[in-house]
Design an enzyme around this catalytic site. Structure first.
Site, short mmCIF file in Angstrom:
data_model
loop_
_atom_site.label_atom_id
_atom_site.label_comp_id
_atom_site.label_asym_id
_atom_site.label_seq_id
_atom_site.Cartn_x
_atom_site.Cartn_y
_atom_site.Cartn_z
N ASP A 4 -7.19 14.11 -24.36
CA ASP A 4 -7.27 12.70 -23.97
C ASP A 4 -6.69 11.91 -25.13
OD1 ASP A 4 -7.95 10.07 -23.57
OD2 ASP A 4 -10.00 10.48 -22.90
N THR B 156 -4.59 6.43 -21.43
CA THR B 156 -4.48 5.09 -20.89
C THR B 156 -3.13 4.55 -21.34
OG1 THR B 156 -5.71 4.28 -22.81
CG2 THR B 156 -6.93 4.50 -20.76
N GLU C 160 -0.34 4.85 -0.47
CA GLU C 160 -1.08 6.11 -0.63
C GLU C 160 -0.13 7.29 -0.43
OE1 GLU C 160 -4.56 6.16 1.84
OE2 GLU C 160 -5.45 4.50 0.74
N TYR D 4 0.85 -1.20 0.00
CA TYR D 4 0.00 0.00 0.00
C TYR D 4 0.89 1.24 0.00
CZ TYR D 4 -4.99 -0.44 -0.06
OH TYR D 4 -6.27 -0.60 -0.50
N LYS E 235 -3.41 0.86 -24.76
CA LYS E 235 -3.89 0.78 -26.15
C LYS E 235 -2.67 0.77 -27.07
CE LYS E 235 -8.42 2.71 -25.04
NZ LYS E 235 -8.42 3.44 -23.77
N ARG F 22 -3.06 -2.38 -18.16
CA ARG F 22 -4.28 -1.56 -18.00
C ARG F 22 -3.96 -0.47 -16.99
NH1 ARG F 22 -8.04 -4.25 -21.45
NH2 ARG F 22 -9.45 -2.64 -20.74
N1 DSN Z 1 -13.37 1.49 -24.09
C1 DSN Z 1 -12.32 2.19 -24.78
C2 DSN Z 1 -12.44 2.06 -26.25
O1 DSN Z 1 -12.77 0.98 -26.68
O2 DSN Z 1 -12.19 3.01 -26.98
C3 DSN Z 1 -12.26 3.60 -24.38
O3 DSN Z 1 -12.42 3.70 -23.02
#
Ligand code: DSN
Length: 418
Positions: A199, A225, A55, A53, A228, A234
């Site tokens: 974003d 994120t 924090e 942990y 991707k 993740r």
């Molecule tokens: N769920 C993602 C996507 O497929 O674009 C975005 O959060």
């Protein structure tokens, strides 16, 4: 054997994971938000760092014993700073929506006015959709793409911004295939006195690989994120100008989250390290080449692509002139061993659950090493599946062919023996 303890202790869970490993290996992954991590990223996630942990932030934790976790968080921050030329990075956000929630919390009060791209034009739920926290907490005004070109018209965005005087302008998307003019967004924001928030969840890897323009040096704050095109675990990052560092950090913790997931922070550091390597540029370049070839081939086969093509890793097929809905198309391709996600098209007359489009992305198949030749093959497979949508035998035949193709392009984690 890698999963020896799991297979012995809990064969039920092990067998399910094994089945999914086979599915990922045998099928074509065209979901634009997915990718395959390296074995190193996967191993970093499966470490004892999950026991801790932490924090707080480096040197200022609310729990003891964090000297070593501080090292891993510092490394992830330094790598992200270098990769994106960021002044300040927070590596703790658990995923994209929590990261965006923290950004709004850092810069806005509930009720403040924000501009964001409409969901059915390629935006994201967290960019102000009325069923999402963003649309419920803040006063979002949505801009869209031009009806004729399918592209964002910056003059239109300026007109809306001058009329509405938002406190923040959000640029970014989940299903927009064209390059974004970050400087034009910044110019509009400067004119109306708004914060700029990008974003870049979908295109972060293409920016890191130097194939698309980077908003980080231009915008006030940027979220992404990490799983991707960036090909990490993740999770998410927030990057901002140094002057906003304190308010962003405070919004992530204690504002939005408790303890960070330290094993994921380690895996983020590994993925960021991989993205700093010269070969990552080759990957990003091939992703864009592959997406263009796949969309061109589908156009040649008679399909309409929203905006007429792509500058990044994804595009949306407009199926409204075909005898198949987005949902049916998704299911037909699933039966043939191709994963895609249905998508709205701009101003879709059908509901989001059964929209008129299909979003395709090539980040994952490019990681497998597929190139131009395979893109042409895959366009043919998609067309064949649609032409034979009611012929189960033919779809099964196609699935077998796809398995043969996939066997020539093993996943990066295939060295982990199940
Ligand atoms: N769920 C993602 C996507 O497929 O674009 C975005 O959060």
């Amino acid at each position: 054997m890698f999963y020896q303890n799991l297979s012995q202790q809990d064969s039920q869970v092990y067998e399910i994971i094994k089945k999914e490993a086979c599915r990922q290996s045998d099928e074509i992954e065209l979901i634009a938000s997915e990718n395959y991590v390296s074995s190193a990223v996967l191993e970093a996630m499966a470490t004892i760092l999950t026991n801790k942990y932490s924090e707080g932030y480096v040197g200022k934790r609310y729990y003891g014993g964090n000297q070593i976790v501080d090292e891993i968080e510092t490394l992830a921050i330094e790598r992200a700073k270098k990769l994106f030329q960021a002044e300040h990075v927070n590596v703790q956000p658990l995923s994209g929506s929590p990261a965006n929630a923290a950004v709004y919390m850092a810069f806005l009060q509930p009720g403040d006015k924000v501009l964001g791209l409409k969901l059915d034009h390629g935006g994201h739920l967290s960019h102000g959709h009325h069923i999402n926290f963003s649309g419920q907490l803040y006063n979002f005004v949505q801009y869209g793409v031009d009806e004729k070109t399918g592209m964002i018209d910056m003059e239109k965005v300026r007109e809306i911004a001058l009329r509405e005087k938002p406190k923040m302008i959000v640029a970014g998307f989940s299903a927009y295939s064209r390059e974004i003019d970050w400087q034009a967004f910044q110019n509009i924001a400067t004119e109306v006195g708004a914060y700029t928030f990008a974003d870049i969840a979908h295109i972060a890897g293409l920016i890191a690989g130097k194939q698309l323009a980077n908003p980080v040096p231009i915008f006030d704050v940027v979220s992404t994120t990490t799983h991707k095109t960036l090909r990490g675990p993740r999770g998410a990052l927030i990057m901002c100008k140094e002057k906003y560092a304190k308010q962003v950090d405070r919004a992530v913790f204690p504002g939005m989250q408790g303890g960070p997931h330290d094993h994921i922070t380690a895996a983020k550091a590994v993925a960021l390290g991989e993205a700093l390597l010269p070969e990552f540029k080759d990957y990003a370049k091939q992703v864009i080449i592959n997406a263009k070839i796949l969309s061109d081939e589908l156009i040649n086969l008679g399909y309409n692509i929203v905006s007429g093509g792509t500058d990044n890793h994804l595009f949306v097929i407009d199926l409204s002139d075909k005898n198949i809905s987005g949902k049916e198309a998704e299911k037909v391709l699933e039966r043939a061993g191709i994963s895609v996600s249905r998508s709205t098209i701009p101003n879709d007359s059908s509901a989001a659950f059964n929209p008129s489009g299909l979003r395709l992305g090539v980040a994952a198949i490019t990681t497998r090493g597929m190139k131009e030749k395979e893109m042409r093959q895959i366009a043919g497979y998609i067309n064949r599946a649609f032409l034979n949508k009611n012929e189960e035998e033919k779809l099964l035949e196609l699935k077998k062919e796809i398995k043969v193709l996939c066997a020539n392009f093993p996943l990066p984690t295939n060295n982990l023996k199940y």
